[in-house]
Design a protein around this motif. Sequence first.
Motif, short mmCIF file in Angstrom:
data_model
loop_
_atom_site.label_atom_id
_atom_site.label_comp_id
_atom_site.label_asym_id
_atom_site.label_seq_id
_atom_site.Cartn_x
_atom_site.Cartn_y
_atom_site.Cartn_z
N ALA A 5 9.29 1.12 -48.51
CA ALA A 5 9.22 2.32 -47.69
C ALA A 5 7.80 2.85 -47.59
CB ALA A 5 10.15 3.39 -48.27
N THR A 6 7.05 2.79 -48.68
CA THR A 6 5.67 3.28 -48.68
C THR A 6 4.80 2.46 -47.75
OG1 THR A 6 5.95 3.96 -50.97
CG2 THR A 6 3.70 3.82 -50.15
N THR A 7 4.90 1.16 -47.86
CA THR A 7 4.12 0.27 -46.99
C THR A 7 4.49 0.50 -45.54
OG1 THR A 7 3.95 -1.41 -48.71
CG2 THR A 7 3.66 -2.16 -46.44
N LEU A 8 5.78 0.56 -45.26
CA LEU A 8 6.24 0.73 -43.89
C LEU A 8 5.77 2.07 -43.32
CD1 LEU A 8 7.77 -0.57 -41.62
CD2 LEU A 8 9.84 0.53 -42.47
N SER A 9 5.80 3.11 -44.12
CA SER A 9 5.36 4.42 -43.67
C SER A 9 3.92 4.38 -43.17
CB SER A 9 5.51 5.44 -44.80
OG SER A 9 5.00 6.68 -44.41
N PHE A 10 3.06 3.71 -43.92
CA PHE A 10 1.65 3.57 -43.53
C PHE A 10 1.53 2.86 -42.18
CE2 PHE A 10 -1.98 0.66 -43.40
CZ PHE A 10 -3.02 1.57 -43.39
N HIS A 11 2.28 1.78 -42.01
CA HIS A 11 2.18 1.00 -40.78
C HIS A 11 2.80 1.72 -39.59
CE1 HIS A 11 0.29 -2.34 -42.69
NE2 HIS A 11 1.27 -2.46 -43.58
N LEU A 12 3.89 2.44 -39.80
CA LEU A 12 4.48 3.22 -38.72
C LEU A 12 3.53 4.32 -38.25
CD1 LEU A 12 8.18 3.47 -39.93
CD2 LEU A 12 7.31 2.12 -38.00
N LYS A 13 2.81 4.90 -39.19
CA LYS A 13 1.83 5.93 -38.84
C LYS A 13 0.75 5.36 -37.92
CE LYS A 13 -1.74 8.74 -40.99
NZ LYS A 13 -2.41 9.04 -42.25
N GLU A 14 0.30 4.14 -38.19
CA GLU A 14 -0.72 3.51 -37.34
C GLU A 14 -0.17 3.19 -35.95
OE1 GLU A 14 -4.10 2.86 -37.88
OE2 GLU A 14 -3.62 4.32 -39.43
N LEU A 15 1.04 2.70 -35.88
CA LEU A 15 1.65 2.42 -34.57
C LEU A 15 1.85 3.70 -33.78
CD1 LEU A 15 4.26 -0.28 -35.63
CD2 LEU A 15 2.23 -0.66 -34.20
N HIS A 16 2.24 4.77 -34.47
CA HIS A 16 2.44 6.06 -33.82
C HIS A 16 1.10 6.61 -33.32
CE1 HIS A 16 3.35 10.42 -33.58
NE2 HIS A 16 4.49 9.95 -33.08
#
Length: 108
Positions: free
Chosen positions: A46-57
Amino acid sequence: MDEPDAITALAALAQSTRLRAFRALVQAGPEGLTPTGLAEQLEASATTLSFHLKELHRAGLISQERDGRHLIYRADFARMNSLLGYLTEHCCEGQPCELTSPGTCTTC
């Protein structure tokens, strides 16, 4: 779309987890996915994904919406199509071009 926007979007997609997340959201369609569902599908923390979703957003490629206690992420299809349009804007020296199959142009 202009060049700086295209560079930002392409830079966001130039990482394996982000590319996989974006593709998963494209496949999910308008319903989108929760972070939990996306993490399970990608086998990512979840932590890793959160970082990557923030970049896509940040790049404008995905949207985030709160639905009660859940967040729903969706691919921004208009932005994706704008990026594709920018990349193919001068395809085939300005002549109409229709792809008959991936990588095959009828006028090139």
